[in-house]
Design a protein around this motif. Structure first.
Motif, PDB file in Angstrom:
ATOM      1  N   LEU A   1      -6.892  -2.828  -2.403  1.00 38.93           N
ATOM      2  CA  LEU A   1      -6.399  -4.055  -3.007  1.00 38.93           C
ATOM      3  C   LEU A   1      -7.376  -4.526  -4.082  1.00 38.93           C
ATOM      4  CD1 LEU A   1      -4.104  -6.185  -2.705  1.00 38.93           C
ATOM      5  CD2 LEU A   1      -5.706  -7.502  -1.304  1.00 38.93           C
ATOM      6  N   THR A   2      -6.839  -4.980  -5.223  1.00 40.95           N
ATOM      7  CA  THR A   2      -7.672  -5.453  -6.327  1.00 40.95           C
ATOM      8  C   THR A   2      -7.581  -6.964  -6.428  1.00 40.95           C
ATOM      9  OG1 THR A   2      -7.357  -3.381  -7.522  1.00 40.95           O
ATOM     10  CG2 THR A   2      -8.129  -5.267  -8.793  1.00 40.95           C
ATOM     11  N   LEU A   3      -8.737  -7.641  -6.429  1.00 39.34           N
ATOM     12  CA  LEU A   3      -8.798  -9.096  -6.349  1.00 39.34           C
ATOM     13  C   LEU A   3      -9.332  -9.699  -7.655  1.00 39.34           C
ATOM     14  CD1 LEU A   3     -10.384  -9.430  -2.787  1.00 39.34           C
ATOM     15  CD2 LEU A   3      -7.957  -9.508  -3.390  1.00 39.34           C
TER      16      LEU A   3
ATOM     17  N   ASP B   1       0.818  -1.210   0.000  1.00 37.20           N
ATOM     18  CA  ASP B   1       0.000   0.000   0.000  1.00 37.20           C
ATOM     19  C   ASP B   1       0.851   1.259   0.000  1.00 37.20           C
ATOM     20  OD1 ASP B   1       0.867  -0.535   2.554  1.00 37.20           O
ATOM     21  OD2 ASP B   1      -1.024  -0.046   3.549  1.00 37.20           O
ATOM     22  N   ASN B   2       2.100   1.172   0.526  1.00 35.83           N
ATOM     23  CA  ASN B   2       2.966   2.341   0.608  1.00 35.83           C
ATOM     24  C   ASN B   2       4.249   2.154  -0.187  1.00 35.83           C
ATOM     25  OD1 ASN B   2       1.361   3.912   2.400  1.00 35.83           O
ATOM     26  ND2 ASN B   2       2.041   2.636   4.097  1.00 35.83           N
TER      27      ASN B   2
ATOM     28  N   LEU C   1       0.885   1.126  -3.990  1.00 35.47           N
ATOM     29  CA  LEU C   1      -0.423   1.556  -4.457  1.00 35.47           C
ATOM     30  C   LEU C   1      -0.636   3.052  -4.276  1.00 35.47           C
ATOM     31  CD1 LEU C   1      -2.583  -1.411  -3.072  1.00 35.47           C
ATOM     32  CD2 LEU C   1      -1.838  -1.041  -5.436  1.00 35.47           C
ATOM     33  N   ASP C   2       0.042   3.665  -3.277  1.00 38.10           N
ATOM     34  CA  ASP C   2      -0.087   5.109  -3.101  1.00 38.10           C
ATOM     35  C   ASP C   2       0.472   5.862  -4.300  1.00 38.10           C
ATOM     36  OD1 ASP C   2       2.519   4.301  -2.532  1.00 38.10           O
ATOM     37  OD2 ASP C   2       2.830   5.813  -0.984  1.00 38.10           O
ATOM     38  N   TRP C   3       1.518   5.301  -4.947  1.00 37.88           N
ATOM     39  CA  TRP C   3       2.096   5.931  -6.128  1.00 37.88           C
ATOM     40  C   TRP C   3       1.188   5.744  -7.341  1.00 37.88           C
ATOM     41  CZ3 TRP C   3       5.918   9.004  -7.923  1.00 37.88           C
ATOM     42  CH2 TRP C   3       6.173   8.975  -9.287  1.00 37.88           C
ATOM     43  N   LEU C   4       0.630   4.553  -7.475  1.00 39.69           N
ATOM     44  CA  LEU C   4      -0.208   4.282  -8.641  1.00 39.69           C
ATOM     45  C   LEU C   4      -1.433   5.182  -8.667  1.00 39.69           C
ATOM     46  CD1 LEU C   4      -0.075   0.380  -8.712  1.00 39.69           C
ATOM     47  CD2 LEU C   4       1.233   1.987 -10.096  1.00 39.69           C
ATOM     48  N   ALA C   5      -2.079   5.361  -7.511  1.00 38.68           N
ATOM     49  CA  ALA C   5      -3.197   6.303  -7.375  1.00 38.68           C
ATOM     50  C   ALA C   5      -4.194   6.181  -8.523  1.00 38.68           C
ATOM     51  CB  ALA C   5      -2.675   7.734  -7.268  1.00 38.68           C
ATOM     52  N   GLY C   6      -4.609   4.951  -8.823  1.00 36.27           N
ATOM     53  CA  GLY C   6      -5.608   4.750  -9.863  1.00 36.27           C
ATOM     54  C   GLY C   6      -5.041   4.590 -11.257  1.00 36.27           C
TER      55      GLY C   6
END
Length: 278
Positions: free
Chosen positions: A151-153, A42-43, A109-114
């Motif tokens: 999180l994407t499942l 996540d970070n 995931l914080d960097w990806l931001a969608g």
């Protein structure tokens, strides 16, 4: 992120570290440096050695989660972090020894931001962009659902067992929880004997696990045979709320069997381009 550490055996030769893709990242205008893109974290994080080389002062403490548990670590403030056309300012990131990261840092995931991610293993390239190319003829699509926690499942199957899976591009090894281990044993989905080993996480902590070869793993229409999986009381599944049902973290060892894997969060799907899988 996880790495296996144990004696050499025929079984564990299958767990030789997979080649993970990295992105070139500039930090405070210097670099570029090799950062892992970790879709299971996540970070974002930076290595202790790079933080010291850049003169980044410690700016407090934070909790970092890994396969073996959580730990309180130092964090720093990065004025700017840039990869390709994407740049973020004033990021607070944890500091981790480089030997635990296996790179100068990681983008979470914080960097990806969608943003979407294309893992192109045939060209050894990674793309992070708002839009990705649409599927080719040899590509299959798997529906993906992003949880509130980010999180994407996706769904996957082993013999007799439907399970929940997520893609962790920063892990060398595919990992399952204890519920998966119990289900695999109950449905005789394990080839040969299992073997105990030690796992070392990004936090530097170690834990015991079991490595076994699943007779197959099915993702969408594709069945991958003889898949080595490390299973145990993995903290990552506790953290993401995936303890009570069979769950699998798909690492780079499985991902690189495909020519490319596109994580299209905006369309709610993952796309797998096939090579010579059987």
């Amino acid at each position: 992120m996880a790495r296996s550490e144990t004696a050499t055996t025929d079984l564990l030769r299958l767990l030789d570290p997979a080649e993970r893709l990295t992105a070139q990242v500039s930090v405070n205008g210097r670099g570029p440096y090799a950062f892992l893109v970790d879709t299971g974290a996540d970070n974002s994080a930076i290595s202790m050695e790079l933080a010291d080389a850049l003169g980044l002062a410690r700016a407090g403490r934070t909790v970092l989660h890994g396969v073996a548990g959580s730990a309180v670590v130092d964090e720093v403030v990065v004025a700017s972090m840039r990869s390709g056309r994407r740049e973020r300012a004033d990021m607070r990131v944890p500091v981790v020894p480089r030997q635990n990261l296996g790179a100068d840092g990681l983008l979470g995931l914080d960097w990806l931001a969608g943003n979407n991610v294309m893992l192109d293993y045939s060209r050894r390239r990674m793309t992070i962009a708002p839009h990705l190319p649409l599927p080719r003829g040899d590509t299959f699509t798997v529906p993906a659902k992003t949880q509130r926690n980010g999180l994407t499942l996706i769904d996957a199957v082993i013999p007799g067992v439907a399970l929940t899976a997520f893609i962790d591009s920063g892990s060398t090894t595919t990992i399952g929880n204890l519920a998966l281990l119990r289900a695999a044993k109950a449905h005789e989905a394990i080839l040969g004997s299992a073997l105990d080993l030690r796992l070392k996480s990004v936090t530097g902590q170690e834990m015991s696990g079991t490595v076994a070869i699943l007779s197959f793993l099915r993702i969408g229409p594709v069945q991958i045979r003889a898949v080595p999986v490390v299973m145990g009381p993995i903290h990552t599944f506790d953290y993401w709320g995936l303890t009570d049902r069979p769950a699998l973290l798909i690492g780079a060892d499985v991902l690189q069997k495909f020519r490319s894997v596109a994580l299209d969060f905006k369309r709610g799907e993952f796309r797998f381009s096939m090579t010579g899988l059987n």
